[in-house]
Design a protein around this motif. Structure first.
Motif, PDB file in Angstrom:
ATOM      1  N   ILE A  36       0.845  -1.209   0.000  1.00 23.27           N
ATOM      2  CA  ILE A  36       0.000   0.000   0.000  1.00 23.27           C
ATOM      3  C   ILE A  36       0.876   1.254   0.000  1.00 23.27           C
ATOM      4  CG2 ILE A  36      -1.627   1.351   1.389  1.00 23.27           C
ATOM      5  CD1 ILE A  36      -2.801  -1.399   2.325  1.00 23.27           C
ATOM      6  N   LYS A  37       1.915   1.234   0.842  1.00 24.00           N
ATOM      7  CA  LYS A  37       2.809   2.392   0.925  1.00 24.00           C
ATOM      8  C   LYS A  37       3.678   2.511  -0.336  1.00 24.00           C
ATOM      9  CE  LYS A  37       3.027   2.893   5.956  1.00 24.00           C
ATOM     10  NZ  LYS A  37       1.934   2.034   6.395  1.00 24.00           N
ATOM     11  N   ALA A  38       4.081   1.366  -0.883  1.00 24.29           N
ATOM     12  CA  ALA A  38       4.890   1.379  -2.111  1.00 24.29           C
ATOM     13  C   ALA A  38       4.114   1.981  -3.273  1.00 24.29           C
ATOM     14  CB  ALA A  38       5.335  -0.040  -2.453  1.00 24.29           C
ATOM     15  N   GLU A  39       2.827   1.703  -3.306  1.00 20.88           N
ATOM     16  CA  GLU A  39       1.954   2.281  -4.330  1.00 20.88           C
ATOM     17  C   GLU A  39       1.984   3.809  -4.242  1.00 20.88           C
ATOM     18  OE1 GLU A  39      -2.030   0.461  -5.873  1.00 20.88           O
ATOM     19  OE2 GLU A  39      -2.477   1.609  -4.068  1.00 20.88           O
ATOM     20  N   GLU A  40       1.916   4.321  -3.017  1.00 17.51           N
ATOM     21  CA  GLU A  40       1.966   5.770  -2.806  1.00 17.51           C
ATOM     22  C   GLU A  40       3.336   6.348  -3.165  1.00 17.51           C
ATOM     23  OE1 GLU A  40       1.084   6.009   1.328  1.00 17.51           O
ATOM     24  OE2 GLU A  40      -1.023   5.383   1.103  1.00 17.51           O
ATOM     25  N   MET A  41       4.391   5.537  -2.989  1.00 17.90           N
ATOM     26  CA  MET A  41       5.754   6.007  -3.246  1.00 17.90           C
ATOM     27  C   MET A  41       6.138   5.980  -4.731  1.00 17.90           C
ATOM     28  SD  MET A  41       7.811   3.998  -0.258  1.00 17.90           S
ATOM     29  CE  MET A  41       7.136   3.774   1.388  1.00 17.90           C
ATOM     30  N   GLY A  42       5.295   5.370  -5.550  1.00 16.33           N
ATOM     31  CA  GLY A  42       5.588   5.351  -6.984  1.00 16.33           C
ATOM     32  C   GLY A  42       6.252   4.096  -7.502  1.00 16.33           C
ATOM     33  N   PHE A  43       6.324   3.046  -6.669  1.00 14.49           N
ATOM     34  CA  PHE A  43       6.864   1.780  -7.169  1.00 14.49           C
ATOM     35  C   PHE A  43       5.929   1.212  -8.238  1.00 14.49           C
ATOM     36  CE2 PHE A  43       9.228   2.200  -3.274  1.00 14.49           C
ATOM     37  CZ  PHE A  43      10.437   1.556  -3.523  1.00 14.49           C
ATOM     38  N   LYS A  44       6.514   0.617  -9.272  1.00 10.68           N
ATOM     39  CA  LYS A  44       5.713   0.129 -10.403  1.00 10.68           C
ATOM     40  C   LYS A  44       5.083  -1.238 -10.137  1.00 10.68           C
ATOM     41  CE  LYS A  44       5.760  -0.626 -15.386  1.00 10.68           C
ATOM     42  NZ  LYS A  44       6.522  -0.464 -16.648  1.00 10.68           N
ATOM     43  N   ARG A  45       5.883  -2.138  -9.544  1.00 11.03           N
ATOM     44  CA  ARG A  45       5.423  -3.520  -9.334  1.00 11.03           C
ATOM     45  C   ARG A  45       5.713  -3.973  -7.909  1.00 11.03           C
ATOM     46  NH1 ARG A  45       5.568  -4.971 -14.858  1.00 11.03           N
ATOM     47  NH2 ARG A  45       7.292  -3.907 -15.892  1.00 11.03           N
ATOM     48  N   PHE A  46       4.953  -4.955  -7.509  1.00 11.91           N
ATOM     49  CA  PHE A  46       5.171  -5.623  -6.227  1.00 11.91           C
ATOM     50  C   PHE A  46       5.088  -7.115  -6.523  1.00 11.91           C
ATOM     51  CE2 PHE A  46       4.247  -7.182  -1.976  1.00 11.91           C
ATOM     52  CZ  PHE A  46       4.909  -6.296  -1.135  1.00 11.91           C
ATOM     53  N   TRP A  47       6.261  -7.735  -6.697  1.00  9.34           N
ATOM     54  CA  TRP A  47       6.307  -9.152  -7.053  1.00  9.34           C
ATOM     55  C   TRP A  47       6.579 -10.003  -5.826  1.00  9.34           C
ATOM     56  CZ3 TRP A  47       9.464 -10.011 -12.214  1.00  9.34           C
ATOM     57  CH2 TRP A  47       8.697  -9.540 -13.286  1.00  9.34           C
ATOM     58  N   LEU A  48       5.991 -11.190  -5.797  1.00 11.60           N
ATOM     59  CA  LEU A  48       6.173 -12.135  -4.699  1.00 11.60           C
ATOM     60  C   LEU A  48       6.917 -13.372  -5.184  1.00 11.60           C
ATOM     61  CD1 LEU A  48       2.729 -11.123  -3.871  1.00 11.60           C
ATOM     62  CD2 LEU A  48       4.232 -11.445  -1.915  1.00 11.60           C
ATOM     63  N   ALA A  49       7.901 -13.774  -4.390  1.00 10.71           N
ATOM     64  CA  ALA A  49       8.726 -14.924  -4.744  1.00 10.71           C
ATOM     65  C   ALA A  49       8.025 -16.231  -4.376  1.00 10.71           C
ATOM     66  CB  ALA A  49      10.070 -14.825  -4.031  1.00 10.71           C
ATOM     67  N   GLU A  50       8.603 -17.338  -4.828  1.00 17.28           N
ATOM     68  CA  GLU A  50       8.106 -18.665  -4.442  1.00 17.28           C
ATOM     69  C   GLU A  50       9.221 -19.436  -3.754  1.00 17.28           C
ATOM     70  OE1 GLU A  50       6.865 -22.999  -6.326  1.00 17.28           O
ATOM     71  OE2 GLU A  50       6.593 -21.225  -7.587  1.00 17.28           O
ATOM     72  N   HIS A  51       9.023 -19.738  -2.485  1.00 14.09           N
ATOM     73  CA  HIS A  51       9.975 -20.558  -1.729  1.00 14.09           C
ATOM     74  C   HIS A  51       9.202 -21.582  -0.913  1.00 14.09           C
ATOM     75  CE1 HIS A  51      13.704 -18.372  -2.574  1.00 14.09           C
ATOM     76  NE2 HIS A  51      12.953 -17.277  -2.570  1.00 14.09           N
ATOM     77  N   HIS A  52       9.844 -22.731  -0.670  1.00 15.08           N
ATOM     78  CA  HIS A  52       9.181 -23.808   0.073  1.00 15.08           C
ATOM     79  C   HIS A  52      10.113 -24.350   1.158  1.00 15.08           C
ATOM     80  CE1 HIS A  52       5.971 -23.935  -2.943  1.00 15.08           C
ATOM     81  NE2 HIS A  52       6.930 -23.828  -3.841  1.00 15.08           N
ATOM     82  N   ASN A  53       9.489 -24.819   2.254  1.00 12.11           N
ATOM     83  CA  ASN A  53      10.205 -25.469   3.351  1.00 12.11           C
ATOM     84  C   ASN A  53      11.305 -24.578   3.932  1.00 12.11           C
ATOM     85  OD1 ASN A  53      10.736 -27.508   5.185  1.00 12.11           O
ATOM     86  ND2 ASN A  53      12.045 -28.671   3.801  1.00 12.11           N
ATOM     87  N   MET A  54      11.029 -23.283   4.022  1.00 16.95           N
ATOM     88  CA  MET A  54      11.956 -22.335   4.648  1.00 16.95           C
ATOM     89  C   MET A  54      11.157 -21.521   5.663  1.00 16.95           C
ATOM     90  SD  MET A  54      14.070 -21.033   1.280  1.00 16.95           S
ATOM     91  CE  MET A  54      15.258 -20.058   2.204  1.00 16.95           C
ATOM     92  N   LYS A  55      11.408 -21.754   6.948  1.00 16.46           N
ATOM     93  CA  LYS A  55      10.573 -21.112   7.960  1.00 16.46           C
ATOM     94  C   LYS A  55      10.755 -19.602   7.990  1.00 16.46           C
ATOM     95  CE  LYS A  55      13.719 -22.023  11.882  1.00 16.46           C
ATOM     96  NZ  LYS A  55      13.812 -22.688  13.191  1.00 16.46           N
ATOM     97  N   SER A  56      11.828 -19.100   7.382  1.00 13.36           N
ATOM     98  CA  SER A  56      12.067 -17.659   7.380  1.00 13.36           C
ATOM     99  C   SER A  56      11.384 -16.941   6.214  1.00 13.36           C
ATOM    100  CB  SER A  56      13.574 -17.386   7.305  1.00 13.36           C
ATOM    101  OG  SER A  56      14.120 -17.973   6.130  1.00 13.36           O
ATOM    102  N   ILE A  57      10.768 -17.699   5.310  1.00 18.33           N
ATOM    103  CA  ILE A  57      10.117 -17.091   4.132  1.00 18.33           C
ATOM    104  C   ILE A  57       8.709 -17.656   3.992  1.00 18.33           C
ATOM    105  CG2 ILE A  57      10.181 -16.883   1.616  1.00 18.33           C
ATOM    106  CD1 ILE A  57      13.216 -16.871   1.796  1.00 18.33           C
ATOM    107  N   ALA A  58       7.709 -16.758   3.915  1.00 21.58           N
ATOM    108  CA  ALA A  58       6.308 -17.193   3.905  1.00 21.58           C
ATOM    109  C   ALA A  58       5.656 -17.113   2.526  1.00 21.58           C
ATOM    110  CB  ALA A  58       5.503 -16.360   4.901  1.00 21.58           C
ATOM    111  N   SER A  59       6.422 -16.776   1.504  1.00 25.98           N
ATOM    112  CA  SER A  59       5.821 -16.658   0.164  1.00 25.98           C
ATOM    113  C   SER A  59       5.819 -18.009  -0.540  1.00 25.98           C
ATOM    114  CB  SER A  59       6.574 -15.616  -0.676  1.00 25.98           C
ATOM    115  OG  SER A  59       7.946 -15.963  -0.783  1.00 25.98           O
ATOM    116  N   SER A  60       5.077 -18.948   0.003  1.00 22.57           N
ATOM    117  CA  SER A  60       4.992 -20.303  -0.566  1.00 22.57           C
ATOM    118  C   SER A  60       3.839 -20.422  -1.548  1.00 22.57           C
ATOM    119  CB  SER A  60       4.829 -21.336   0.549  1.00 22.57           C
ATOM    120  OG  SER A  60       5.891 -21.253   1.468  1.00 22.57           O
ATOM    121  N   ALA A  61       2.649 -20.003  -1.124  1.00 29.94           N
ATOM    122  CA  ALA A  61       1.462 -20.049  -1.986  1.00 29.94           C
ATOM    123  C   ALA A  61       1.380 -18.719  -2.747  1.00 29.94           C
ATOM    124  CB  ALA A  61       0.211 -20.292  -1.160  1.00 29.94           C
TER     125      ALA A  61
END
Length: 335
Positions: A36-61
């Protein structure tokens, strides 16, 4: 009269890093707040990564998270950085992103990579025939393009929710192999120089020299990824960066833990950061005050000539991360 140079678009690569003491729900809420804040700041994209079985990263689904972020924002493009295609069926990917594209028209990107996004044992658990799919990566991209085509309406197998939906496809890579694929297919190319900088220039040269114009893209388009930790002073940024240093040590030793709060920079941590393996992996980690990061970013853009820069960050405190991205947005507006 000299032609005015167009500003370079700037975007975010989000891993939904889980800090020690945070819940997964809090992590997702922080990701949305950042978007939401990035949108206000003028960022063009907000991409989400895919990682699995890493408790420090939640972008699995990844596709689910994209829907959550797109639903909570208004203009910023939201996409995958990326979907690791050998983990998935091209039909299911097409149905998921066709659905997202209908719900959020002209705002969804589909970045496709072929790395596992995890360890080999987990990769096998995700899809036992994964290695066969790795070699079919170019063909599976074509398959997805076919599912999105209106010409597929007479095919025996259809992704009906995807047909005719406008979803730009990006090829992601961290080696020269992906450069050949992106060039031959005439697709935009995003390189993971934020963690694998070694083959950046060779990959870009291959992409530019072998690029074939397509119905999707008439000339090359490149995105270069960097790590940024910006703060009000170099000293403050250095302290915040101890989170990244300890996280990278965990990755390199196979001892992955939750993202840890920053600590005072010690001689031991400084020595660790100066290790050649660290230096190779984090060549494009720009840490410092606004002035320091601006200088490094300008140099990166001049040396690479990329069309767009995408920023990843591993910063423990949410307010520090938002501030870092705010400083970076100011830098890009000034550049």
């Amino acid at each position: 009269m000299q032609k005015e140079k167009k500003p370079t678009p700037y975007s975010i690569l989000e891993l939904a890093s889980v800090g020690a003491g945070n819940t997964i729900k809090q992590t997702f809420e922080n990701s949305l707040d950042l978007a939401i804040k990035a949108e206000e700041m003028g960022f063009k994209r907000f991409w989400l990564a895919e990682h699995h079985n890493m408790k420090s990263i939640a972008s699995s689904a990844t596709a689910v998270l994209i829907g959550y972020i797109a639903g909570g924002t208004k203009r910023i493009r939201v996409g995958s950085g990326g979907i690791m295609l050998p983990n998935h069926s091209p039909l299911i990917v097409s149905e998921q992103f066709g659905t997202l594209g209908s719900l959020y028209p002209n705002r969804i990107d589909l970045g496709l990579g072929r790395a596992p996004g995890t360890d080999q044992v987990t990769a096998h658990a995700i899809r036992s025939d994964r290695m066969q799919a790795v070699y079919k990566f170019p063909e599976e991209i074509s398959q997805i393009q076919q599912y999105f085509s209106v010409k597929n309406h007479k095919a025996q197998v259809r992704a009906t929710v995807a047909e005719g939906v406008e979803i730009p496809i990006y090829v992601l890579g961290s080696s020269t192999d992906s450069a050949h694929v992106a060039a031959e297919k005439g697709l935009p190319y995003a390189f993971a120089s934020h963690f694998a900088p070694a083959q950046l220039f060779e990959a870009l040269n291959i992409y530019y020299n072998k690029f074939q114009p397509s119905e999707f893209l008439d000339k090359p388009y490149t995105i270069g990824c960097i790590n940024v930790i910006a703060a009000d002073t170099d000293e403050e940024a250095e302290k915040i960066s101890t989170t990244l240093i300890r996280m990278m040590l965990g990755v390199m030793t196979g001892n992955i833990d939750y993202m840890q709060p920053p600590v005072k920079m010690t001689s031991e941590l400084r020595e660790l950061a100066a290790n050649p393996a660290f230096q190779r992996m984090l060549k494009y980690a720009f840490i410092g005050s606004k002035e320091t990061v601006k200088e490094k970013t300008q140099k990166f853009l001049q040396e690479t000539g990329v069309n767009e820069v995408m920023v990843a960050s591993h910063i423990f405190a949410h307010e520090d991360r938002v501030h870092s991205y705010r400083l970076f947005s100011e830098i890009m507006k000034e550049i």
